[in-house]
Design a protein around this motif. Sequence first.
Motif, PDB file in Angstrom:
ATOM      1  N   ASP A  30      -7.955  -7.932  -1.986  1.00 50.04           N
ATOM      2  CA  ASP A  30      -6.957  -8.504  -2.892  1.00 50.04           C
ATOM      3  C   ASP A  30      -5.748  -7.582  -2.962  1.00 50.04           C
ATOM      4  N   GLU A  31      -4.583  -8.198  -3.008  1.00 51.33           N
ATOM      5  CA  GLU A  31      -3.326  -7.440  -3.158  1.00 51.33           C
ATOM      6  C   GLU A  31      -2.406  -8.266  -4.021  1.00 51.33           C
ATOM      7  N   GLU A  65      10.467 -14.873  -0.928  1.00 51.12           N
ATOM      8  CA  GLU A  65      10.316 -14.437   0.459  1.00 51.12           C
ATOM      9  C   GLU A  65      10.096 -12.930   0.531  1.00 51.12           C
ATOM     10  N   ASP A  66      10.880 -12.171  -0.248  1.00 52.43           N
ATOM     11  CA  ASP A  66      10.717 -10.712  -0.282  1.00 52.43           C
ATOM     12  C   ASP A  66       9.324 -10.326  -0.780  1.00 52.43           C
ATOM     13  N   LEU A  72       2.113  -9.415   1.515  1.00 51.12           N
ATOM     14  CA  LEU A  72       1.283  -9.761   2.673  1.00 51.12           C
ATOM     15  C   LEU A  72       1.109  -8.556   3.599  1.00 51.12           C
ATOM     16  N   ASN A  73       2.163  -7.812   3.843  1.00 51.84           N
ATOM     17  CA  ASN A  73       2.059  -6.637   4.710  1.00 51.84           C
ATOM     18  C   ASN A  73       1.118  -5.592   4.128  1.00 51.84           C
ATOM     19  N   LYS A  74       1.178  -5.375   2.807  1.00 52.98           N
ATOM     20  CA  LYS A  74       0.269  -4.414   2.176  1.00 52.98           C
ATOM     21  C   LYS A  74      -1.175  -4.879   2.324  1.00 52.98           C
ATOM     22  N   ALA A  75      -1.430  -6.155   2.129  1.00 51.31           N
ATOM     23  CA  ALA A  75      -2.788  -6.691   2.238  1.00 51.31           C
ATOM     24  C   ALA A  75      -3.302  -6.608   3.680  1.00 51.31           C
ATOM     25  N   ALA A  80      -6.828  -4.144   7.666  1.00 53.09           N
ATOM     26  CA  ALA A  80      -6.963  -3.482   8.966  1.00 53.09           C
ATOM     27  C   ALA A  80      -7.676  -2.138   8.821  1.00 53.09           C
ATOM     28  N   LYS A  81      -7.367  -1.393   7.759  1.00 52.35           N
ATOM     29  CA  LYS A  81      -8.019  -0.094   7.538  1.00 52.35           C
ATOM     30  C   LYS A  81      -9.511  -0.265   7.264  1.00 52.35           C
ATOM     31  N   VAL A  82      -9.865  -1.232   6.433  1.00 51.73           N
ATOM     32  CA  VAL A  82     -11.275  -1.492   6.134  1.00 51.73           C
ATOM     33  C   VAL A  82     -11.990  -1.913   7.416  1.00 51.73           C
TER      34      VAL A  82
END
Length: 106
Positions: A30-31, A65-66, A72-75, A80-82
Amino acid sequence: MDLMGMMGKLKETQRKIEETKQRLDSVLIDEQSNDGALKVTFTANGKLKSIAIDDALLEDKEQLEDYLIVTLNKAIEKAAKVNQAELDAVAKVDMPMIPGMDEMFK
């Protein structure tokens, strides 16, 4: 060097990696934006599961949009890290040591 034993170990590792990938479909990330007006949920495999947008954001297309880009990029980065950590853990524990292979993973 026991080539047959090594091949069996590689197949077992591949099976565990596939099982881990399937399990990561159920791990949710979740983000949300700093103010909580936009919330997203991804699987650890990077698939978008849900988006919740506060009505106030619907009045300002550019702001929405911002918010979408940043959140979305943070999530995606978290997912990807997980994902990478889980797959690395399986591969490191189960990969047979082949002379010279450790150089490939540096």
